[in-house]
Design a protein around this motif. Structure first.
Motif, PDB file in Angstrom:
ATOM      1  N   UNK C  56       0.834  -1.211   0.000  1.00 42.94           N
ATOM      2  CA  UNK C  56       0.000   0.000   0.000  1.00 42.94           C
ATOM      3  C   UNK C  56       0.858   1.246   0.000  1.00 42.94           C
ATOM      4  N   UNK C  57       1.859   1.247   0.879  1.00 47.44           N
ATOM      5  CA  UNK C  57       2.717   2.440   0.972  1.00 47.44           C
ATOM      6  C   UNK C  57       3.433   2.667  -0.357  1.00 47.44           C
ATOM      7  N   UNK C  58       3.999   1.589  -0.899  1.00 46.42           N
ATOM      8  CA  UNK C  58       4.715   1.717  -2.173  1.00 46.42           C
ATOM      9  C   UNK C  58       3.787   2.227  -3.271  1.00 46.42           C
ATOM     10  N   UNK C  59       2.568   1.645  -3.309  1.00 47.36           N
ATOM     11  CA  UNK C  59       1.641   2.019  -4.377  1.00 47.36           C
ATOM     12  C   UNK C  59       1.312   3.504  -4.305  1.00 47.36           C
ATOM     13  N   UNK C  60       0.988   3.978  -3.100  1.00 48.27           N
ATOM     14  CA  UNK C  60       0.608   5.391  -2.983  1.00 48.27           C
ATOM     15  C   UNK C  60       1.777   6.297  -3.334  1.00 48.27           C
ATOM     16  N   UNK C  61       2.975   5.917  -2.868  1.00 42.24           N
ATOM     17  CA  UNK C  61       4.149   6.748  -3.154  1.00 42.24           C
ATOM     18  C   UNK C  61       4.421   6.773  -4.658  1.00 42.24           C
ATOM     19  N   UNK C  62       4.369   5.596  -5.289  1.00 41.16           N
ATOM     20  CA  UNK C  62       4.629   5.547  -6.728  1.00 41.16           C
ATOM     21  C   UNK C  62       3.572   6.333  -7.494  1.00 41.16           C
ATOM     22  N   UNK C  63       2.322   6.141  -7.067  1.00 45.38           N
ATOM     23  CA  UNK C  63       1.216   6.849  -7.735  1.00 45.38           C
ATOM     24  C   UNK C  63       1.453   8.358  -7.681  1.00 45.38           C
ATOM     25  N   UNK C  64       1.792   8.843  -6.474  1.00 46.44           N
ATOM     26  CA  UNK C  64       2.008  10.282  -6.313  1.00 46.44           C
ATOM     27  C   UNK C  64       3.163  10.752  -7.179  1.00 46.44           C
ATOM     28  N   UNK C  65       4.239   9.979  -7.183  1.00 44.36           N
ATOM     29  CA  UNK C  65       5.414  10.379  -7.963  1.00 44.36           C
ATOM     30  C   UNK C  65       5.083  10.405  -9.451  1.00 44.36           C
ATOM     31  N   UNK C  84      -4.467   1.592  -4.346  1.00 44.25           N
ATOM     32  CA  UNK C  84      -4.549   0.778  -3.135  1.00 44.25           C
ATOM     33  C   UNK C  84      -5.075  -0.619  -3.473  1.00 44.25           C
ATOM     34  N   UNK C  85      -6.097  -0.649  -4.307  1.00 50.16           N
ATOM     35  CA  UNK C  85      -6.688  -1.941  -4.677  1.00 50.16           C
ATOM     36  C   UNK C  85      -5.667  -2.797  -5.431  1.00 50.16           C
ATOM     37  N   UNK C  86      -4.949  -2.168  -6.353  1.00 45.43           N
ATOM     38  CA  UNK C  86      -3.910  -2.896  -7.094  1.00 45.43           C
ATOM     39  C   UNK C  86      -2.887  -3.471  -6.117  1.00 45.43           C
ATOM     40  N   UNK C  87      -2.470  -2.649  -5.147  1.00 41.14           N
ATOM     41  CA  UNK C  87      -1.463  -3.070  -4.174  1.00 41.14           C
ATOM     42  C   UNK C  87      -1.952  -4.281  -3.379  1.00 41.14           C
ATOM     43  N   UNK C  88      -3.209  -4.219  -2.941  1.00 46.23           N
ATOM     44  CA  UNK C  88      -3.733  -5.332  -2.130  1.00 46.23           C
ATOM     45  C   UNK C  88      -3.805  -6.609  -2.959  1.00 46.23           C
ATOM     46  N   UNK C  89      -4.234  -6.477  -4.202  1.00 46.58           N
ATOM     47  CA  UNK C  89      -4.352  -7.673  -5.041  1.00 46.58           C
ATOM     48  C   UNK C  89      -2.994  -8.293  -5.301  1.00 46.58           C
ATOM     49  N   UNK C  90      -1.986  -7.435  -5.515  1.00 46.50           N
ATOM     50  CA  UNK C  90      -0.650  -7.972  -5.756  1.00 46.50           C
ATOM     51  C   UNK C  90      -0.128  -8.636  -4.491  1.00 46.50           C
ATOM     52  N   UNK C  91      -0.321  -7.967  -3.347  1.00 46.44           N
ATOM     53  CA  UNK C  91       0.172  -8.516  -2.083  1.00 46.44           C
ATOM     54  C   UNK C  91      -0.448  -9.884  -1.815  1.00 46.44           C
ATOM     55  N   UNK C  92      -1.725 -10.031  -2.201  1.00 51.49           N
ATOM     56  CA  UNK C  92      -2.393 -11.309  -1.960  1.00 51.49           C
ATOM     57  C   UNK C  92      -1.924 -12.387  -2.937  1.00 51.49           C
ATOM     58  N   UNK C  93      -1.263 -11.964  -4.019  1.00 51.55           N
ATOM     59  CA  UNK C  93      -0.846 -12.945  -5.023  1.00 51.55           C
ATOM     60  C   UNK C  93       0.557 -13.479  -4.788  1.00 51.55           C
ATOM     61  N   UNK C  94       1.332 -12.834  -3.920  1.00 49.30           N
ATOM     62  CA  UNK C  94       2.721 -13.295  -3.767  1.00 49.30           C
ATOM     63  C   UNK C  94       2.924 -13.827  -2.348  1.00 49.30           C
ATOM     64  N   UNK C  95       3.934 -14.669  -2.161  1.00 52.04           N
ATOM     65  CA  UNK C  95       4.128 -15.296  -0.846  1.00 52.04           C
ATOM     66  C   UNK C  95       4.311 -14.248   0.250  1.00 52.04           C
ATOM     67  N   UNK C  96       3.631 -14.414   1.374  1.00 51.04           N
ATOM     68  CA  UNK C  96       3.715 -13.402   2.437  1.00 51.04           C
ATOM     69  C   UNK C  96       5.112 -13.293   3.033  1.00 51.04           C
ATOM     70  N   UNK C  97       5.889 -14.354   2.964  1.00 51.33           N
ATOM     71  CA  UNK C  97       7.222 -14.273   3.566  1.00 51.33           C
ATOM     72  C   UNK C  97       8.289 -13.817   2.577  1.00 51.33           C
ATOM     73  N   UNK C 105       9.332  -3.769  -5.281  1.00 51.95           N
ATOM     74  CA  UNK C 105       9.649  -3.715  -6.712  1.00 51.95           C
ATOM     75  C   UNK C 105       8.402  -4.042  -7.536  1.00 51.95           C
ATOM     76  N   UNK C 106       7.702  -5.091  -7.107  1.00 52.68           N
ATOM     77  CA  UNK C 106       6.505  -5.513  -7.844  1.00 52.68           C
ATOM     78  C   UNK C 106       5.448  -4.425  -7.883  1.00 52.68           C
ATOM     79  N   UNK C 107       5.162  -3.840  -6.740  1.00 61.13           N
ATOM     80  CA  UNK C 107       4.117  -2.814  -6.684  1.00 61.13           C
ATOM     81  C   UNK C 107       4.521  -1.590  -7.495  1.00 61.13           C
ATOM     82  N   UNK C 108       5.782  -1.186  -7.320  1.00 62.58           N
ATOM     83  CA  UNK C 108       6.242  -0.004  -8.061  1.00 62.58           C
ATOM     84  C   UNK C 108       6.117  -0.246  -9.564  1.00 62.58           C
ATOM     85  N   UNK C 109       6.432  -1.472  -9.991  1.00 62.26           N
ATOM     86  CA  UNK C 109       6.326  -1.788 -11.413  1.00 62.26           C
ATOM     87  C   UNK C 109       4.873  -1.718 -11.888  1.00 62.26           C
ATOM     88  N   UNK C 110       3.978  -2.299 -11.062  1.00 63.82           N
ATOM     89  CA  UNK C 110       2.531  -2.258 -11.389  1.00 63.82           C
ATOM     90  C   UNK C 110       2.089  -0.840 -11.675  1.00 63.82           C
TER      91      UNK C 110
END
Lengths: 586, 184, 351
Positions: C56-65, C84-97, C105-110
């Protein structure tokens, strides 16, 4: 239809709350806001101090003014004659004096001025002589002429001349639909009219059914108007025609002609198709009533019922003379101080007025006083997220998100391909758009741009045709001239040959004469003679011109002299130009 | 190896035959490009492109002799359409081409007109009515606004009048998109 | 008159509007994810919350930039909740650990590439979260397959602090091997075991499998289904996409299962494993990258269902949600163009 077969015992069925199995796609349920203005009966708006009557209040050509400033007119007097084709008449709404015929700002989205007559009432409200006709003994054309000259147009907002809609075409009109749906929020003028003057509406419907030779009449009223339904049912029961009052579901835009026809009969009338070709014709209830007044009493359309609502103290329905300034109407209803603009029509399809000074026209079914509180400005538009909420509510089953995309990028051809012109501009798409995109604005822009382009195309095609014709004409003239010249030359050569032959023969006939002595004078002198004559005539003319003294030129002012010099100069230039340009061209 | 070669050459021969047949079967007579270009040109026949009319200019464009930015009455939109049709880059007005002007029609001051017919001869679309020594008038519906009649008039009685915006020719404007940055 | 106070275009009909905004819609979708996330935490521990926060933090920062770079107003777009929605969906798609930089990197790329380089909100042809997933799984296959084992299943259970430490520094508590805390996913296990020629009935007896599919993960999928049903009920998404997707997946899995039950698991296993439920209700339903017509939605989702199944059964990757979505995204303009519905009055000749 079977109903008419069982005419005798259908009294009860007629008064039944009939429903229909048909629906149209989409639609929205905006807050109705109709209660405010239905609390009191229709009231007569007092005579205003001044009326401004536009000459173009209908679809089609502007009416031709028949009066000039200074004329005294009576109420109902024809002041604008319908032009050829689709047009309608304009009348003085009360007795008084025409003070001006000129351009004034009218109720139009452009805020531009249009031709209007200004009428100062004399307070007597004195009618011209009126006389109704018995429609049952008249011809369809006569009834239509009466309506045309009475200025009756569609009062639901379409303002299409009613006489044009009553023409009998090659398709039989089976069903006459009377539109009392009134689906737009805030507007209640049809509701109140149906409650109070149901009998006149039904009689108007009878006239139309007769004129169209229709089998039956269906009156569609949204089910949120129980009083109007009851009153209309009562009036319909008293009629000998096959009239059914149908309660239709309350959904916007259920009162659109196409949507109501669909709901009542199941027939879909596409854009560009005449409903009569499908056997249906649709009129608004207020139009039906004014048709009745015009035919039965010879009363032209000089007033209409207007709902005055919104940011006012006394929201109500008023019978207002056409031409009454909107400011008078809202002042009568008591506009609240924070009112900052006015809407003509409803909040979904209405027109923001350029100012409160414009006048009530035939299309003005409602005046809403608006304030920022009542109609907060839309938030800034966000990009389209293709959520298709617009497509879900579109009554024309369009894909508004695609149309928006094409209109925005000015891909007008694509927009047309995606049926832009089937859009009825009901505003349901904009109403539900989560991105607050002014979708209808884009469609209006695209439509008017396409129309302008089509007009440009037509005129450029005409220009091309004219240009090509001119080119070919010049070519042809050149050829003709050349042919003529050739013929002339040929003739001259032949004459010469003939003359030579003749001379030779003469010479042969009188061998003693010397050849050159005779032949020269025989051919040359005539030409010399003619030339000498022309020369002499020119000399003579020159002399004469010099001899003629210009009259009244003794005491010229320097200004006059300068003017003369100027004219002489121009003349010289013309001669010069005429000499060079024209001759070299040919 | 051999079979592959044979198959490939077989396909080549077959496709070549299809292409050759198509070239004969679907042959287009004339030069449709000139017509297409001419359809885009505004048909003012004004000669501002230095060609004696729209069709000659269209022919010149089709032949690659003329630039697409020589038609001021067509406006930038016209250039854009030509660029799209011909698959070339958009080129703005420039050089010796006049800048586009608002659409106008010629108007003859009837008090000054001496009836010399020079303008009638100059008008490429026969939009001027009149006869020698008779007052002339412009049929404004037919006037393309080419201005060709202005110069020949010996008494300067022809003026170009910009077509005013009236209710009858008013157009809805492109909606103002409120999202464009407003700050700074 | 109002002309002076607002731009002229702002005061034209319709003058009223329904109060649903883009940001409210996006927020409702985000809220609908919560039941699934809650079950995720219940079965797999709180590490997922860390990735969601990081994303979420990465997504908002990237979006703003990106908005700043593109010279667009920042506030209205940050508030639209789409990043935010994109960030949550990506986070749910990759391993939590997964290590912290992976999600960043993934979120910023999205946001930067898949969304803004294509023109920002409303213009991205591909689902940004799935682009992010695809980029990560291709670039970092090892990190992307370190799935945490369900609680009570692995050899060792990390505390929340230990999970945090692992995510941010990659250091595990002394003596703990990575194998002890991670596990192959049910889909992965199934695939490897089938390769080893074990019949399905035998494979499914392993402890990692639960009632329908993977232990724990089947419940999470159920949580997403509940959220999805809420979205259906509130008409935020139309039924066409999830029904066509799950229907196709069920149908094709059913046919294969009926033909050869020893090699092909039953359809419900496919429904409740991997990202099928999340995809059906939250990923395919992204309005921007899916078709707009009803028929188009059915075709799109059915195609995605088919491709998902083929990738799961025959492909190199354990799950096919991301690639099937992206492949179908490519087809959207074509699908839309060929499925334009007939408009009012222009349908087949009326009787």
């Amino acid at each position: 239809m079977e109903v008419s077969r069982f005419r005798a015992d259908t009294r009860e069925a007629v008064t039944d709350n009939m429903t229909t199995p048909y629906k149209f796609h989409g639609g929205v349920h905006p807050p109705a806001n109709k209660a405010q203005s239905t609390r009191t009966a229709i009231a007569q708006m007092p005579l205003p101090a001044k009326l401004v009557i536009p000459f173009h209040q209908h679809v089609g050509n502007t009416a031709k003014p028949l009066v000039v400033a200074g004329d005294h007119v009576l109420k109902g007097q024809l002041i604008g004659l319908p032009e050829d084709g689709i047009s309608s008449a304009i009348h003085a709404s009360t007795s008084g004096t025409i003070t001006e015929i000129g351009m004034q700002v009218v109720a139009h989205a452009s805020g531009l001025p249009d031709l209007c007559a200004t009428l100062v009432p004399d307070g007597k409200d004195e009618w011209i002589q009126r006389e109704g006709i018995n429609f049952r003994t008249s011809l369809n054309a006569d009834v239509r002429q009466v309506l045309r000259l009475a200025g009756v147009v569609g009062l639901g907002g379409g303002v299409f001349p009613s006489d044009m809609k009553l023409r009998v075409g090659k398709h039989k009109v089976k069903t006459l639909v009377i539109n009392g749906a009134e689906c737009e929020p805030y507007i209640t003028c049809d509701d109140m009219l149906m409650r109070e003057r149901a009998g006149e509406i039904v009689k108007g419907a009878e006239i139309m059914r007769w004129a169209l030779e229709a089998d039956r009449i269906l009156i569609g009223i949204e089910d949120n108007k129980p009083e109007a339904i009851a009153s209309m049912q009562l009036a319909a029961a008293a009629s000998n025609d096959d009239i059914r009052v149908v309660a239709v579901p309350t959904i916007y835009p259920g009162g659109g002609a196409k949507q109501l026809i669909r709901v009542l009969t199941g027939i879909e009338v596409a854009a560009g198709v005449r409903s009569t070709d499908k056997g249906v014709q649709c009129f608004n209830v207020a139009t039906a009533q004014s048709i009745y007044r015009a035919v039965a009493f010879g009363e032209p359309l000089v007033s209409r019922i207007v709902t005055v609502t919104g940011n006012v103290q006394r929201a109500q329905n008023l019978e207002v003379l056409i031409g009454t300034p909107v400011s008078d109407v809202v002042a009568y209803a008591g506009a609240l101080p924070d009112t900052d603009s006015y809407i003509m029509g409803g909040p979904m399809m209405g027109l923001p007025l350029p100012n409160a000074g414009v006048s009530i026209v035939k299309a003005a079914n409602c005046i809403i006083a608006a304030s920022p509180k009542l109609f907060p400005p839309a938030p800034p538009a966000m990009p389209c997220i293709r959520c298709t909420r617009c497509a879900e509510v579109c009554p024309a089953e369009l894909q508004p998100q695609d149309l928006y995309w094409f209109a925005k990028s000015k891909e007008f051809g694509k927009a047309q391909e995606y049926n832009l012109f089937d859009c009825i501009e009901c505003g349901a798409c904009s109403y539900v758009c989560p991105s607050s995109i002014p979708l209808v604005q884009y469609y209006r822009f695209a439509k008017s741009e396409i129309w302008a382009r089509e007009a440009d195309k037509t005129s450029s095609d005409a220009a091309r045709e004219r240009f090509e014709f001119r080119e070919s004409r010049i070519e042809r003239e050149k050829q003709e001239k050349a042919e003529k010249l050739a013929a002339k030359e040929k003739a001259a050569a032949e004459a010469k040959l003939q003359a030579a032959k003749l001379a030779a023969e003469q010479a042969a006939a009188s061998p003693d004469a010397t050849m050159p002595a005779i032949s020269t004078p025989a051919v040359a002198p005539p030409a010399n003679d003619a030339q000498a004559k022309i020369q002499a005539a020119i000399e003579h003319a020159k002399l004469q011109a010099a001899a003629v003294k210009p009259k009244n030129t003794e005491q010229l002012t320097p200004q006059q002299l300068a003017e003369i010099a100027d004219i002489e100069l121009r003349r010289a230039r013309i001669q010069e130009l005429a000499g060079t340009d024209v001759e070299t061209k040919e | 190896m051999l079979s592959a070669l044979l198959i490939m050459s077989g396909i080549a021969v077959l496709l070549g035959a299809v292409l050759g047949y198509a070239a004969i079967r679907f042959r287009v007579e004339g030069n449709p490009l000139v017509e297409k270009i001419d359809a885009i040109l505004p048909q003012t026949q004004c000669g501002q492109c230095n060609y004696p009319g729209c069709k000659p200019y269209a022919t010149a464009i089709a032949a690659g002799e003329a630039d697409i930015n020589r038609c001021p009455p067509g406006g930038e939109e016209g250039i854009q359409k030509l660029a799209d049709l011909l698959g070339v880059e958009f080129k703005p007005f420039g050089g010796d081409t006049n800048a586009p002007k608002p659409k106008s029609v010629a108007f003859i001051d009837e008090n000054t007109c001496i009836g010399c017919t020079l303008c009638i001869q100059a008008c490429p679309v026969d939009a001027i009515a009149g006869a020698a020594k008779q007052m002339h008038t412009i049929i404004s519906r037919e006037c393309t606004g080419c201005e060709l009649c202005v110069a020949p008039c010996p008494v300067d009685c022809i003026s170009m009048q910009v077509i005013e915006e009236k209710i009858s020719n008013w157009k809805w404007k492109y909606p103002v998109f409120a999202l464009t940055p407003v700050k700074q | 008159m109002r002309k002076h106070s607002h731009p002229i275009s702002a005061f034209f009909s319709p003058f009223i509007s329904k109060s649903d905004s883009v940001s409210a819609i996006m927020l409702k979708v985000i809220l609908a994810l919560i039941p699934g996330i809650a079950l995720y935490v219940w079965y797999f521990g709180p590490a997922i919350l860390v990735s969601i926060t990081l994303a979420s933090i990465t997504a908002l920062a990237t979006e703003a930039a990106m908005l700043k770079l593109r010279n667009r107003p920042i506030a209205p777009f940050l508030k639209d909740n789409s990043a935010l929605l994109t960030a949550w969906l990506l986070a749910l798609s990759i391993p939590p650990l997964a290590p912290w930089w992976l999600i960043v990197v993934g979120t910023a790329f999205c946001i930067a590439v898949a969304k803004h380089l294509y023109g920002g909100l409303g213009n991205n042809p591909f689902n940004p979260a799935m682009i992010g997933y695809a980029v990560l799984i291709v670039s970092f296959p090892v990190q992307m397959t370190q799935w945490i084992s369900p609680q009570g299943m692995g050899g060792f259970e990390l505390s929340f602090m230990q999970q945090l430490q692992y995510i941010f520094s990659g250091i595990l508590p002394d003596g703990i091997k990575l194998d002890a805390i991670t596990m192959a996913t049910p889909l992965d296990t199934l695939k490897t075991q089938l390769h080893l020629a074990h019949p399905v009935s035998e494979i499914l007896t392993q402890p990692i499998f639960g009632q329908l599919a993977g232990h724990g993960s089947e419940m999470v999928a159920g949580g997403f289904m509940i959220g999805g049903l809420y979205l259906l009920a509130t008409r935020i998404i139309s039924w066409h996409l999830p029904v066509a997707y799950l229907g196709t997946l069920f149908a094709i899995a059913g046919i294969f299962h009926l033909v050869d039950p020893a090699h092909y698991v039953e359809p419900l296993f496919h429904w409740f494993s991997g990202a099928a439920m999340l995809g059906a209700f939250f990923i395919l339903t992204d309005p921007i990258s899916s078709p707009t017509t009803h028929k188009g939605k059915l075709i799109f989702a059915a195609g995605a269902g088919l491709i998902t199944y083929l990738i799961r059964v025959y492909g190199a990757f354990p799950d096919g949600m991301a690639f099937s979505t992206l492949l179908m995204n490519i087809c959207v303009p074509l699908i839309d163009a060929y499925t334009q519905p007939k408009v009012f009055g222009k349908k087949e000749k009326q009787a």
